[in-house]
Design a protein around this motif. Structure first.
Motif, mmCIF file in Angstrom:
data_model
loop_
_atom_site.group_PDB
_atom_site.id
_atom_site.type_symbol
_atom_site.label_atom_id
_atom_site.label_comp_id
_atom_site.label_asym_id
_atom_site.label_seq_id
_atom_site.Cartn_x
_atom_site.Cartn_y
_atom_site.Cartn_z
ATOM 1 N N ALA A 85 0.843 -1.207 0.000
ATOM 2 C CA ALA A 85 0.000 0.000 0.000
ATOM 3 C C ALA A 85 0.877 1.255 0.000
ATOM 4 N N ARG A 86 1.968 1.208 0.744
ATOM 5 C CA ARG A 86 2.857 2.383 0.785
ATOM 6 C C ARG A 86 3.492 2.628 -0.579
ATOM 7 N N ILE A 87 3.898 1.541 -1.237
ATOM 8 C CA ILE A 87 4.535 1.693 -2.557
ATOM 9 C C ILE A 87 3.518 2.224 -3.569
ATOM 10 N N LEU A 88 2.321 1.620 -3.602
ATOM 11 C CA LEU A 88 1.336 2.032 -4.604
ATOM 12 C C LEU A 88 0.810 3.442 -4.332
ATOM 13 N N SER A 89 0.643 3.785 -3.049
ATOM 14 C CA SER A 89 0.014 5.056 -2.727
ATOM 15 C C SER A 89 1.015 6.209 -2.728
ATOM 16 N N TYR B 228 -12.816 -1.818 -3.010
ATOM 17 C CA TYR B 228 -12.663 -0.443 -3.479
ATOM 18 C C TYR B 228 -12.588 -0.355 -5.009
ATOM 19 N N ILE B 229 -11.729 -1.191 -5.618
ATOM 20 C CA ILE B 229 -11.529 -1.107 -7.074
ATOM 21 C C ILE B 229 -12.850 -1.321 -7.809
ATOM 22 N N ASP B 230 -13.631 -2.306 -7.373
ATOM 23 C CA ASP B 230 -14.896 -2.597 -8.062
ATOM 24 C C ASP B 230 -15.982 -1.584 -7.719
ATOM 25 N N ARG B 231 -15.994 -1.145 -6.461
ATOM 26 C CA ARG B 231 -17.059 -0.270 -5.963
ATOM 27 C C ARG B 231 -16.873 1.167 -6.424
ATOM 28 N N GLU B 232 -15.616 1.646 -6.437
ATOM 29 C CA GLU B 232 -15.375 3.069 -6.681
ATOM 30 C C GLU B 232 -14.758 3.359 -8.047
ATOM 31 N N MET B 233 -14.108 2.370 -8.669
ATOM 32 C CA MET B 233 -13.384 2.653 -9.909
ATOM 33 C C MET B 233 -14.008 1.955 -11.125
ATOM 34 N N TRP C 230 12.009 1.259 -10.631
ATOM 35 C CA TRP C 230 10.881 1.770 -9.833
ATOM 36 C C TRP C 230 9.550 1.563 -10.522
ATOM 37 N N PRO C 231 8.537 1.135 -9.762
ATOM 38 C CA PRO C 231 7.190 1.013 -10.342
ATOM 39 C C PRO C 231 6.658 2.384 -10.737
ATOM 40 N N THR C 232 5.731 2.406 -11.672
ATOM 41 C CA THR C 232 5.258 3.679 -12.239
ATOM 42 C C THR C 232 3.781 3.947 -11.925
ATOM 43 N N TYR C 233 3.329 3.587 -10.739
ATOM 44 C CA TYR C 233 1.958 3.905 -10.326
ATOM 45 C C TYR C 233 1.809 5.430 -10.269
ATOM 46 N N ALA C 234 0.766 5.938 -10.912
ATOM 47 C CA ALA C 234 0.548 7.385 -10.939
ATOM 48 C C ALA C 234 -0.763 7.708 -10.221
ATOM 49 N N ASP C 235 -0.782 8.881 -9.622
ATOM 50 C CA ASP C 235 -1.971 9.306 -8.878
ATOM 51 C C ASP C 235 -2.260 10.756 -9.231
ATOM 52 N N ALA C 236 -2.785 10.950 -10.467
ATOM 53 C CA ALA C 236 -2.963 12.312 -10.988
ATOM 54 C C ALA C 236 -3.926 13.115 -10.126
ATOM 55 N N ASP C 237 -4.998 12.473 -9.633
ATOM 56 C CA ASP C 237 -5.987 13.241 -8.867
ATOM 57 C C ASP C 237 -5.634 13.304 -7.375
ATOM 58 N N LYS C 238 -4.455 12.751 -7.007
ATOM 59 C CA LYS C 238 -3.937 12.858 -5.632
ATOM 60 C C LYS C 238 -4.922 12.394 -4.554
ATOM 61 N N ASP C 239 -5.700 11.343 -4.904
ATOM 62 C CA ASP C 239 -6.620 10.830 -3.879
ATOM 63 C C ASP C 239 -5.985 9.708 -3.065
ATOM 64 N N GLY C 240 -4.713 9.405 -3.351
ATOM 65 C CA GLY C 240 -4.014 8.360 -2.606
ATOM 66 C C GLY C 240 -4.125 6.990 -3.251
ATOM 67 N N PHE C 241 -5.083 6.850 -4.180
ATOM 68 C CA PHE C 241 -5.250 5.579 -4.889
ATOM 69 C C PHE C 241 -4.628 5.711 -6.276
ATOM 70 N N PRO C 242 -3.742 4.812 -6.680
ATOM 71 C CA PRO C 242 -3.183 4.897 -8.032
ATOM 72 C C PRO C 242 -4.304 4.871 -9.072
ATOM 73 N N ASP C 243 -4.145 5.677 -10.125
ATOM 74 C CA ASP C 243 -5.192 5.770 -11.143
ATOM 75 C C ASP C 243 -5.368 4.436 -11.871
ATOM 76 N N ASP C 244 -4.274 3.688 -12.036
ATOM 77 C CA ASP C 244 -4.312 2.440 -12.801
ATOM 78 C C ASP C 244 -3.565 1.359 -12.015
ATOM 79 N N VAL D 133 5.230 -0.303 -15.320
ATOM 80 C CA VAL D 133 6.082 -1.067 -14.404
ATOM 81 C C VAL D 133 5.285 -1.268 -13.112
ATOM 82 N N ALA D 134 4.913 -2.509 -12.852
ATOM 83 C CA ALA D 134 4.084 -2.820 -11.678
ATOM 84 C C ALA D 134 4.932 -3.545 -10.638
ATOM 85 N N LEU D 135 4.357 -3.776 -9.477
ATOM 86 C CA LEU D 135 5.035 -4.627 -8.499
ATOM 87 C C LEU D 135 4.974 -6.074 -8.973
ATOM 88 N N ALA D 136 5.961 -6.846 -8.557
ATOM 89 C CA ALA D 136 5.881 -8.304 -8.723
ATOM 90 C C ALA D 136 5.703 -8.895 -7.335
#
Ligand SMILES: [Zn+2]
Length: 597
Positions: free
Chosen positions: A161-165, A356-361, A478-492, A497-500
């Motif tokens: 969660a720390r890495i993705l967020s 969260y992913i299914d409910r909100e995204m 480094w993974p490339t999780y982006a959070d353009a809207d800065k809500d703490g949840f990665p956009d994608d 480059v994702a975590l393994a």
């Protein structure tokens, strides 16, 4: 849900097998005397080394398994137990099972207790002694306690969660989670008293009561009878804070609110699957929480309602409403709860709430199954605190991020991680409340681990796929999780480059290293055996756990706890899971001997 059923079956089978194997080995190698010594015929509940809060209520039970007479002599620190507890005992002989029971007793004073049992058995006169510790009542430091339980939230789940967020820059984190930024940290061990690996009922019960239990049980010690409702009880934190101080209490979860973790704050049963019973026991005055928010309306609605799991006509929603609860079934309903409400029931799904992913995204209609207006864990936490904090005596609130566990069981670490982030944001709301009110202990803990580990990163940018595209050591850029809207949840959840992430304990399955747009199960049962789900694809991973279980399973790994606020200093070093209870009642200064009524 599924894992509860399977672990139940597994435990029973394993226990029977283990007993026969051990007995056979002992009888052949060491003779009958040693075999009898290895399985004492006297069971004393609570168990040896149990710890109590002074004044905490419990049921005391002795079982003599090959009793020759109903006469069972029990002393507490040398005094006959019935005289010590000031209550008559019930002694019975049923076949060869002798029992001695005194319900609803307590140790009034702190210190060491020694309980000795003497009974006549088939082999002659036998005796057994257990020792207890009774913790003193403490000075009050905190008015409120908020306990966050990330179900299955191992250290690695927190780190995902720390890495993705937050992400990293040249090896340093760009920020920390709310749960990282707390003053105290402890390592928590998680075993129950029956086995190394716990389930969520057993472990939440340790937090709720300060007593260990066994797989599938909550708020009880397990006796030898089959009845799942007659086992000796121990008083839980909801009962204690209501009885001694009239505090408000609440349980919030993204699972069925009758699922193991929230249920263990309230209920007493040997079998967590008794969810209809658990739902109706939530109405009992002794432990009726003021706030109950989550999924699982199927256990509250009468059997005539489609989707109900009840086997009777009781409508518990109506019963709660008649008891003064304001009820909501949607996020809009929750947010519209009258501002003067002090009691609230919210059930936002027939079953577990969506993740969260299914409910909100993604909001895929067939995944949501018509539940298109579910609140977030943040919404529920905020409202719960609003309502509970109206009680001048303070409150106890348990908030569970339930699907971290459920998604790790299906090897879906991405969905699990978004739900970890969601819980972290709910923790932020609690911290905001504590900042304004000052007298609130906040604890964040898991109940057990999962065997998920971060291997490195994964990308196919150079054309490699599958295991060859897992980037280890210096290749783990480094993974490339982006959070353009800065809500703490990665956009994608599936960036370039994702975590393994790999799992230590899994069934046969196909690994494709990609986020799945629809929730899926890694394995299914076919002819009584777990096999890789034929509807999935990828590299075949041979399972490394018994084929009786089609899911990834809990790990016995220690977990971490972080805490802040008055009383948080209790949490340091390596601690048994039962100490979470003692840390909470110590911070609140609960006097178990006090009763308002
Ligand atoms: Zn689980």
């Amino acid at each position: 849900m599924i894992h509860g059923l399977f672990s139940c079956l597994r435990t029973k089978a394993a226990k029977t097998a283990a007993v026969f194997t051990v007995a056979a080995v002992l009888l052949t190698s060491f003779g009958a005397a040693f075999a009898l010594a290895a399985a004492p015929s006297i069971t004393i509940l609570p168990i040896d080394n149990a710890k109590f809060l002074a004044g905490q209520k419990f049921d005391f039970l002795v079982e003599v398994h090959d009793a020759a007479s109903p006469a069972i002599a029990v002393t507490v620190n040398g005094v006959a137990a019935d005289r010590y507890f000031g209550k008559a005992a019930t002694a019975k002989l049923d076949g060869s099972l002798g029992t001695y029971r005194i319900d609803d007793v307590a140790f009034p004073d702190s210190g060491k207790m020694e309980v000795t049992v003497k009974a006549a058995t088939a082999v002659g006169q036998e005796a057994r002694t257990v020792r207890y510790e009774v913790a003193a009542n403490n000075r009050k430091q905190a008015k409120n306690v908020i306990l966050f339980i990330g179900d299955g939230m191992s250290l690695q789940a927190r780190q995902m969660a720390r890495i993705l967020s937050k992400g990293l820059t040249e090896g340093k984190y760009n920020g920390l989670l709310e749960m990282d930024k707390m003053s105290n940290l402890a390592i928590i061990t998680t075993s129950g008293y029956d086995s190394l690996v716990t389930d969520s009922a057993n472990s939440a019960s340790a937090y709720a009561t300060g007593h260990k239990s066994v797989v599938n049980a909550m708020g009880v010690y397990a006796d030898s009878s089959k009845n799942p409702l007659d086992d000796p009880k121990v008083e839980n934190i909801v009962e204690l804070v209501k009885r001694t101080r009239g505090m408000a209490t609440g349980i919030v979860s993204t699972a069925n609110i009758t699922d193991a973790t929230p249920a263990a704050m309230v209920a007493h049963t040997r079998r967590r699957s008794e969810q209809n019973f658990i739902a109706q026991t939530m109405l009992d005055a002794a432990h009726r929480p003021d706030v109950i928010l989550g999924g699982g309306s199927r256990h509250f609605l009468p059997m005539s309602v489609p989707g109900s799991k009840r086997t009777d006509g009781r409508n518990l929603v109506d019963e709660f409403t008649q008891a003064g609860y304001s009820f909501s079934a949607t996020k809009s309903g929750l947010l519209a709860t009258p501002s003067a409400a002090t009691k609230m029931l919210g059930l936002y799904h027939l079953d577990n709430m969506n993740v969260y992913i299914d409910r909100e995204m993604l909001k895929t209609p067939e995944v949501l199954g018509g539940f298109t207006d579910q609140p977030t864990l943040m919404d529920m936490t905020k409202k719960a605190i609003d309502v509970l904090s109206r009680n001048p005596n303070g409150f106890f609130l348990m908030v569970e991020g339930a699907s971290i566990d459920k998604q790790l069981h299906t090897l879906d670490w991405q969905r699990a991680t978004y739900d970890t982030i969601e819980m972290d944001k709910a923790i932020g709301i609690a911290k905001q409340f504590a900042k304004q009110n000052g007298d609130t202990l906040i604890i964040v803990v898991a109940d057990h681990a999962h065997g998920a580990s971060i291997t490195g990163t994964y990308h196919e940018l150079d054309g490699k796929t599958g295991r060859e595209a897992v980037r280890i050591y210096a290749d783990s850029t480094w993974p490339t999780y982006a959070d353009a809207d800065k809500d703490g949840f990665p956009d994608d959840p599936q960036p370039d480059v994702a975590l393994a992430v790999h799992f230590a304990n899994h069934p046969d399955y196909y690994e494709d290293y990609h986020f799945k747009l629809k929730p899926t199960v890694p394995a299914i049962m076919a002819n009584g055996k777990a096999v890789a789900n034929p509807k999935t694809s990828g590299e075949f991973q041979p399972g490394n756990i018994p084929t009786v279980d089609p899911s990834e399973v809990h790990a016995a790994d220690d977990i971490i706890l972080t805490a802040q606020g008055p009383g948080a200093e209790y949490f340091t070093g390596i601690m048994d899971n039962t100490e979470v209870f003692f840390g909470m009642v110590r911070a609140l200064g609960i006097d178990g001997k006090r009763s308002l009524k």
